[in-house]
Scaffold this motif. Structure first.
Motif, PDB file in Angstrom:
ATOM      1  N   ARG A 190     -12.015  11.954 -13.702  1.00 10.04           N
ATOM      2  CA  ARG A 190     -12.065  12.056 -15.171  1.00 10.04           C
ATOM      3  C   ARG A 190     -12.836  10.907 -15.808  1.00 10.04           C
ATOM      4  NH1 ARG A 190      -6.702  14.810 -17.818  1.00 10.04           N
ATOM      5  NH2 ARG A 190      -6.535  16.486 -16.286  1.00 10.04           N
ATOM      6  N   VAL A 191     -12.830   9.747 -15.147  1.00  4.80           N
ATOM      7  CA  VAL A 191     -13.538   8.595 -15.730  1.00  4.80           C
ATOM      8  C   VAL A 191     -14.849   8.302 -15.012  1.00  4.80           C
ATOM      9  CG1 VAL A 191     -11.478   7.528 -16.718  1.00  4.80           C
ATOM     10  CG2 VAL A 191     -12.157   6.936 -14.386  1.00  4.80           C
ATOM     11  N   GLY A 192     -15.239   9.168 -14.067  1.00  8.97           N
ATOM     12  CA  GLY A 192     -16.515   9.006 -13.382  1.00  8.97           C
ATOM     13  C   GLY A 192     -16.544   7.816 -12.445  1.00  8.97           C
ATOM     14  N   MET A 193     -15.433   7.545 -11.793  1.00 10.98           N
ATOM     15  CA  MET A 193     -15.360   6.427 -10.853  1.00 10.98           C
ATOM     16  C   MET A 193     -14.878   6.937  -9.504  1.00 10.98           C
ATOM     17  SD  MET A 193     -13.441   3.534 -13.183  1.00 10.98           S
ATOM     18  CE  MET A 193     -13.753   2.180 -12.069  1.00 10.98           C
ATOM     19  N   SER A 194     -14.973   6.070  -8.520  1.00  9.07           N
ATOM     20  CA  SER A 194     -14.373   6.370  -7.218  1.00  9.07           C
ATOM     21  C   SER A 194     -12.901   5.957  -7.268  1.00  9.07           C
ATOM     22  CB  SER A 194     -15.090   5.593  -6.112  1.00  9.07           C
ATOM     23  OG  SER A 194     -14.822   4.201  -6.263  1.00  9.07           O
ATOM     24  N   GLN A 195     -12.128   6.447  -6.320  1.00 13.91           N
ATOM     25  CA  GLN A 195     -10.723   6.048  -6.243  1.00 13.91           C
ATOM     26  C   GLN A 195     -10.613   4.532  -6.028  1.00 13.91           C
ATOM     27  OE1 GLN A 195      -8.168   8.667  -3.820  1.00 13.91           O
ATOM     28  NE2 GLN A 195      -9.920  10.084  -3.770  1.00 13.91           N
TER      29      GLN A 195
ATOM     30  N   GLY B 299     -12.704   2.375  -7.059  1.00 14.82           N
ATOM     31  CA  GLY B 299     -13.050   1.762  -8.338  1.00 14.82           C
ATOM     32  C   GLY B 299     -11.858   1.691  -9.272  1.00 14.82           C
ATOM     33  N   VAL B 300     -11.061   2.757  -9.308  1.00 18.79           N
ATOM     34  CA  VAL B 300      -9.856   2.750 -10.146  1.00 18.79           C
ATOM     35  C   VAL B 300      -8.877   1.706  -9.619  1.00 18.79           C
ATOM     36  CG1 VAL B 300      -7.841   4.100 -10.870  1.00 18.79           C
ATOM     37  CG2 VAL B 300     -10.122   5.147 -10.891  1.00 18.79           C
ATOM     38  N   LEU B 301      -8.688   1.682  -8.300  1.00 17.82           N
ATOM     39  CA  LEU B 301      -7.731   0.725  -7.716  1.00 17.82           C
ATOM     40  C   LEU B 301      -8.202  -0.721  -7.827  1.00 17.82           C
ATOM     41  CD1 LEU B 301      -6.304   2.593  -4.607  1.00 17.82           C
ATOM     42  CD2 LEU B 301      -5.148   2.014  -6.746  1.00 17.82           C
ATOM     43  N   HIS B 302      -9.469  -0.918  -8.153  1.00 17.63           N
ATOM     44  CA  HIS B 302      -9.960  -2.278  -8.386  1.00 17.63           C
ATOM     45  C   HIS B 302      -9.192  -2.935  -9.538  1.00 17.63           C
ATOM     46  CE1 HIS B 302     -12.701  -5.629  -9.001  1.00 17.63           C
ATOM     47  NE2 HIS B 302     -12.795  -5.279 -10.276  1.00 17.63           N
ATOM     48  N   TYR B 303      -8.749  -2.113 -10.494  1.00 16.75           N
ATOM     49  CA  TYR B 303      -8.046  -2.625 -11.672  1.00 16.75           C
ATOM     50  C   TYR B 303      -6.536  -2.740 -11.477  1.00 16.75           C
ATOM     51  CZ  TYR B 303     -12.499  -1.807 -13.927  1.00 16.75           C
ATOM     52  OH  TYR B 303     -13.823  -1.843 -14.254  1.00 16.75           O
ATOM     53  N   PHE B 304      -6.022  -2.218 -10.380  1.00 15.17           N
ATOM     54  CA  PHE B 304      -4.578  -2.225 -10.105  1.00 15.17           C
ATOM     55  C   PHE B 304      -4.355  -2.629  -8.661  1.00 15.17           C
ATOM     56  CE2 PHE B 304      -5.613   1.001 -13.252  1.00 15.17           C
ATOM     57  CZ  PHE B 304      -4.813   0.605 -14.308  1.00 15.17           C
ATOM     58  N   ASP B 305      -3.305  -3.403  -8.426  1.00 16.02           N
ATOM     59  CA  ASP B 305      -3.017  -3.859  -7.067  1.00 16.02           C
ATOM     60  C   ASP B 305      -2.502  -2.742  -6.167  1.00 16.02           C
ATOM     61  OD1 ASP B 305      -3.798  -6.442  -7.665  1.00 16.02           O
ATOM     62  OD2 ASP B 305      -1.767  -7.081  -8.216  1.00 16.02           O
ATOM     63  N   SER B 306      -1.902  -1.719  -6.771  1.00 16.33           N
ATOM     64  CA  SER B 306      -1.318  -0.635  -5.985  1.00 16.33           C
ATOM     65  C   SER B 306      -1.104   0.578  -6.877  1.00 16.33           C
ATOM     66  CB  SER B 306       0.032  -1.075  -5.402  1.00 16.33           C
ATOM     67  OG  SER B 306       0.964  -1.293  -6.458  1.00 16.33           O
ATOM     68  N   ARG B 307      -0.717   1.679  -6.273  1.00  8.40           N
ATOM     69  CA  ARG B 307      -0.400   2.882  -7.042  1.00  8.40           C
ATOM     70  C   ARG B 307       0.787   2.600  -7.973  1.00  8.40           C
ATOM     71  NH1 ARG B 307       2.416   7.912  -6.997  1.00  8.40           N
ATOM     72  NH2 ARG B 307       1.046   9.602  -7.664  1.00  8.40           N
ATOM     73  N   GLU B 308       1.760   1.831  -7.496  1.00  9.17           N
ATOM     74  CA  GLU B 308       2.913   1.482  -8.328  1.00  9.17           C
ATOM     75  C   GLU B 308       2.483   0.705  -9.566  1.00  9.17           C
ATOM     76  OE1 GLU B 308       3.012   1.106  -4.955  1.00  9.17           O
ATOM     77  OE2 GLU B 308       4.343   2.805  -4.591  1.00  9.17           O
ATOM     78  N   ASP B 309       1.521  -0.197  -9.399  1.00 12.08           N
ATOM     79  CA  ASP B 309       1.007  -0.940 -10.561  1.00 12.08           C
ATOM     80  C   ASP B 309       0.350  -0.001 -11.566  1.00 12.08           C
ATOM     81  OD1 ASP B 309       1.896  -3.388  -9.683  1.00 12.08           O
ATOM     82  OD2 ASP B 309      -0.052  -4.042  -8.924  1.00 12.08           O
ATOM     83  N   LEU B 310      -0.365   1.003 -11.070  1.00 12.60           N
ATOM     84  CA  LEU B 310      -0.973   1.993 -11.952  1.00 12.60           C
ATOM     85  C   LEU B 310       0.117   2.761 -12.696  1.00 12.60           C
ATOM     86  CD1 LEU B 310      -3.294   3.735 -13.091  1.00 12.60           C
ATOM     87  CD2 LEU B 310      -3.171   5.084 -10.982  1.00 12.60           C
ATOM     88  N   LEU B 311       1.166   3.176 -11.983  1.00  9.96           N
ATOM     89  CA  LEU B 311       2.263   3.917 -12.615  1.00  9.96           C
ATOM     90  C   LEU B 311       2.924   3.079 -13.707  1.00  9.96           C
ATOM     91  CD1 LEU B 311       3.949   5.519  -9.461  1.00  9.96           C
ATOM     92  CD2 LEU B 311       2.303   6.563 -11.026  1.00  9.96           C
ATOM     93  N   LEU B 312       3.160   1.805 -13.415  1.00 10.83           N
ATOM     94  CA  LEU B 312       3.777   0.918 -14.413  1.00 10.83           C
ATOM     95  C   LEU B 312       2.857   0.712 -15.610  1.00 10.83           C
ATOM     96  CD1 LEU B 312       5.467  -1.738 -12.128  1.00 10.83           C
ATOM     97  CD2 LEU B 312       6.570   0.083 -13.437  1.00 10.83           C
ATOM     98  N   ALA B 313       1.569   0.595 -15.354  1.00 13.57           N
ATOM     99  CA  ALA B 313       0.614   0.440 -16.461  1.00 13.57           C
ATOM    100  C   ALA B 313       0.614   1.687 -17.336  1.00 13.57           C
ATOM    101  CB  ALA B 313      -0.789   0.161 -15.908  1.00 13.57           C
ATOM    102  N   VAL B 314       0.747   2.856 -16.738  1.00 16.91           N
ATOM    103  CA  VAL B 314       0.810   4.108 -17.504  1.00 16.91           C
ATOM    104  C   VAL B 314       2.056   4.103 -18.384  1.00 16.91           C
ATOM    105  CG1 VAL B 314       1.203   6.606 -17.284  1.00 16.91           C
ATOM    106  CG2 VAL B 314      -0.600   5.491 -15.942  1.00 16.91           C
ATOM    107  N   LEU B 315       3.196   3.716 -17.812  1.00 18.98           N
ATOM    108  CA  LEU B 315       4.428   3.684 -18.609  1.00 18.98           C
ATOM    109  C   LEU B 315       4.356   2.628 -19.709  1.00 18.98           C
ATOM    110  CD1 LEU B 315       7.222   4.253 -15.950  1.00 18.98           C
ATOM    111  CD2 LEU B 315       6.302   5.877 -17.621  1.00 18.98           C
ATOM    112  N   ALA B 316       3.784   1.481 -19.414  1.00 17.87           N
ATOM    113  CA  ALA B 316       3.643   0.436 -20.434  1.00 17.87           C
ATOM    114  C   ALA B 316       2.738   0.919 -21.563  1.00 17.87           C
ATOM    115  CB  ALA B 316       3.094  -0.847 -19.812  1.00 17.87           C
ATOM    116  N   GLU B 317       1.680   1.622 -21.223  1.00 20.70           N
ATOM    117  CA  GLU B 317       0.775   2.164 -22.244  1.00 20.70           C
ATOM    118  C   GLU B 317       1.491   3.225 -23.065  1.00 20.70           C
ATOM    119  OE1 GLU B 317      -2.866   2.674 -24.379  1.00 20.70           O
ATOM    120  OE2 GLU B 317      -2.075   1.065 -23.137  1.00 20.70           O
ATOM    121  N   ARG B 318       2.282   4.071 -22.410  1.00 21.85           N
ATOM    122  CA  ARG B 318       3.052   5.087 -23.127  1.00 21.85           C
ATOM    123  C   ARG B 318       4.001   4.423 -24.110  1.00 21.85           C
ATOM    124  NH1 ARG B 318       8.250   8.596 -21.502  1.00 21.85           N
ATOM    125  NH2 ARG B 318       9.119   6.553 -21.815  1.00 21.85           N
TER     126      ARG B 318
END
Length: 187
Positions: A24-29, A31-50
């Motif tokens: 959806r953002v035109g990146m590789s997987q 590339g997305v994980l470059h901004y997060f240490d793990s999938r759990e960090d991504l999940l927490l960032a999603v909840l924090a943004e929500r």
């Protein structure tokens, strides 16, 4: 972050993939994980943004109870995020889980903000005096979270109506006052 919110909103925690977010953002997987240490960090960032978006959307609301009612109403249109929240918060009850500190801090911060709003409501003679605002704040969060779990199990549950019913139980009944007159008669 917006793309991740959309994907999790649509598919929930188990149905979402890093690949779909990356596409959806035109990146590789990677590339997305470059901004997060793990999938759990991504999940927490999603909840924090929500949470941040919910707080922003409720900024014009007068009472914490109304803000929570508005939030659960909004959440009813995002079943995937409700699923993510319920799943991750349950897992985070384990002190060793990566989300434990996030949820502990989240509940402390939310409870404090809600308590402050309830105390203001007491000063304005809108909230009952006979129940500690600290307890009401925790109960409001428990009602909200419990209703979301029940809603995931049975989408016919009206989350907003149930939170609003709790809010009415906390409010000073119409025509009554927290502060009786010195003669013992109601104001």
């Amino acid at each position: 972050m917006r793309a991740a919110l959309e994907v999790f909103s649509e598919h929930g925690e188990r149905g979402s993939s890093l690949k779909e977010i990356a596409d959806r953002v035109g990146m590789s997987q990677a590339g997305v994980l470059h901004y997060f240490d793990s999938r759990e960090d991504l999940l927490l960032a999603v909840l924090a943004e929500r949470d941040a978006l919910d707080t922003e959307a409720a900024a014009d609301v007068m009472s914490p109870g109304e803000a929570v009612a508005r939030t659960v109403g909004h959440n009813a249109r995002q079943p995937g995020l409700v699923d993510l929240f319920v799943t991750l918060s349950a897992a985070a009850s384990d002190p060793a889980h990566p989300a434990h500190a996030f949820f502990k801090r989240r509940y402390t911060d939310l409870s404090t903000r809600i308590q402050e709003g309830l105390e203001q409501g007491r000063q304005n003679d809108q909230i009952r005096q006979d129940v500690d605002p600290k307890l009401m704040a925790r109960l409001l969060l428990a009602v909200s979270d419990g209703i979301q779990l029940q809603w995931l199990l049975d989408p016919s549950v009206d989350m907003t109506a149930l939170v609003e019913a709790f809010n009415r139980m906390c409010a000073v009944p119409v025509g009554e006052s927290n502060n009786p007159s010195p003669t013992g008669e109601d104001n």
